[in-house]
Enzyme design. Structure first.
Site, PDB file in Angstrom:
ATOM      1  N   GLN A 136       0.848  -1.189   0.000  1.00 41.83           N
ATOM      2  CA  GLN A 136       0.000   0.000   0.000  1.00 41.83           C
ATOM      3  C   GLN A 136       0.891   1.250   0.000  1.00 41.83           C
ATOM      4  OE1 GLN A 136      -3.595  -0.072   0.514  1.00 41.83           O
ATOM      5  NE2 GLN A 136      -3.687  -2.300   0.531  1.00 41.83           N
ATOM      6  N   ARG A 222       4.622 -15.954  22.655  1.00 42.90           N
ATOM      7  CA  ARG A 222       4.498 -14.968  23.727  1.00 42.90           C
ATOM      8  C   ARG A 222       3.888 -13.659  23.244  1.00 42.90           C
ATOM      9  NH1 ARG A 222       9.439 -17.396  25.248  1.00 42.90           N
ATOM     10  NH2 ARG A 222      10.654 -15.818  24.108  1.00 42.90           N
ATOM     11  N   ASP A 269      -7.671 -11.617  -3.476  1.00 36.95           N
ATOM     12  CA  ASP A 269      -6.810 -10.427  -3.394  1.00 36.95           C
ATOM     13  C   ASP A 269      -6.155 -10.173  -4.752  1.00 36.95           C
ATOM     14  OD1 ASP A 269      -5.601  -8.199  -2.336  1.00 36.95           O
ATOM     15  OD2 ASP A 269      -4.088  -9.282  -1.186  1.00 36.95           O
ATOM     16  N   GLY A 307      -0.018  -8.733  -4.007  1.00 30.29           N
ATOM     17  CA  GLY A 307      -1.318  -9.303  -4.350  1.00 30.29           C
ATOM     18  C   GLY A 307      -1.151 -10.547  -5.193  1.00 30.29           C
TER      19      GLY A 307
END
Length: 379
Positions: A136, A222, A269, A307
């Site tokens: 992006q 964790r 996507d 993508g």
């Protein structure tokens, strides 16, 4: 019109049956052979039409282009991979580009088109985390704003039905709450959210995650993060790209094992390069991309995944035949589950009387023999 096969997907299993279609609806389901069939598909599989809630484009068109004929061409041709419902998806860009894209989808919906039904718009960005932005464009990433979102929704004539955003950057979860209370699915993605932040996002209305494993912190025992939240909170939806490249086949199996048959959502996507010949110059959000031999798109000159070019019917095959996901869970993830998430499961996502006649006939190798969009043959 009567369609029949000895393998029709009804009630989570294949049964021998006939589908009577009239006026774009399945009006009746009958035992196999009860009436003379107009189309007899033998023992080929008949399944509900696929719904892709996260797809940027195909056939050389991208949602951000804002061009009506490109969008119409996409909707007319995409049933070739079994898609009958779709959310054209934006990518982060400047407000003028996004506003034009919104207005374009609204115009096409209002003026009419053929093929897959536009069920709304997926607004991916610009409210994302800078570190986990992926491909992006960083120059267009913005802080979540109810006022700005209202501007985009007005341009879309209310068609934004799904938004991807980073919950940790939403002050007081204001936009999350606004969207969830106005019928917009909030999906957490492109995010560095901790497990605790993700839970607060869910508590304030988020009900999905965007392309799980990708665009988020890696799972650590964790620091479970968004991936751990997707595993732990089993009754929220989560998209996943099932091309075997964005996520290892074992990771696909792990995800479906955790989510079960009701909350995983398969997505493509896909980018404008899907269904285009190899080579060519493409871009995403104004940045150049290149398509590798593996079918993945990457920012040009980098290893950053941008993508896919995945066909939905190929994704189903990969899930079942390669990732060893049970057929019912795999099929639900591209039919019933996205319909439920979008609250259109009263007419989409299953083969039943009263539902839209969105029907796909599959060969044994998962090639699409025929797709019906509201009773209209598209192949």
């Amino acid at each position: 019109m009567i369609l029949q096969s000895k393998r029709v997907w009804i009630g989570g299993q294949f049964v021998a049956a006939q589908l009577e279609v009239d006026g774009g609806k399945i009006v009746r389901i009958l035992p196999w052979g009860e009436r003379k069939a107009d189309e007899d598909y033998g023992d080929k599989r008949i399944v509900p039409g696929f719904i892709d809630v996260h797809t940027h484009g195909a056939y050389g068109f991208d949602t951000n282009d804002g061009e009506p004929e490109g969008l119409r061409d996409w909707m007319r041709r995409i049933p070739e991979e079994g898609v009958t419902g779709i959310l054209p998806t934006t990518v982060t860009q400047m407000p003028d580009v996004l506003s034009k894209a919104m207005a374009n989808v609204a115009r096409v919906v209002e003026e009419g088109y053929e093929g897959a039904e536009i069920l709304g718009i997926h607004f991916e960005g610009p409210y994302l985390d800078m570190e986990y932005k992926g491909a992006q464009p960083p120059e267009a990433i913005a802080e979540p704003s109810v006022e700005q979102f209202q501007m985009y929704q007005e341009a879309a004539h209310g068609l934004i039905r799904y938004i991807t955003m980073a919950p940790e950057h939403d002050p007081d979860f204001a936009l999350t709450r606004y969207c969830s209370s106005h019928g917009v699915v909030v999906s957490m993605g492109h995010s560095s959210a901790t497990f605790e932040q993700a839970l607060m996002g869910i508590a304030n209305g988020a009900m999905s995650m965007t392309h799980v494993y990708n665009g988020m912190t890696a799972y650590h025992h964790r620091k479970p993060g968004l991936v751990g939240t997707a595993f732990r909170v089993r009754d929220i939806y989560g998209e996943i790209i099932c091309d075997g490249c964005h996520s290892h086949l074992a990771a696909l199996n792990n995800y479906y094992t955790a989510k079960g048959r009701d909350y995983a959502i398969m997505i493509s996507d896909s980018l404008r390069a899907k269904h285009c010949p190899p080579g060519g110059d493409y871009e995403l959000g104004g940045h150049p991309i290149e398509i590798g031999e593996d079918g993945l798109a990457r920012l040009k000159g980098t290893d950053t995944i941008a993508g896919s070019t995945l066909y939905m019917n190929r994704g189903l095959k990969i899930l079942v035949e390669d990732a060893m996901v049970p057929f019912d869970a795999a099929l639900n993830s591209c039919t019933l589950n996205p319909a439920r998430a979008l609250r259109v499961d009263d007419r989409k996502g299953r083969l039943a009387a009263g539902y839209d006649a969105d029907i796909v006939v599959l060969e044994d190798n998962y090639d699409v023999l025929q797709t019906w969009c509201k009773g209209i043959a598209m192949l």
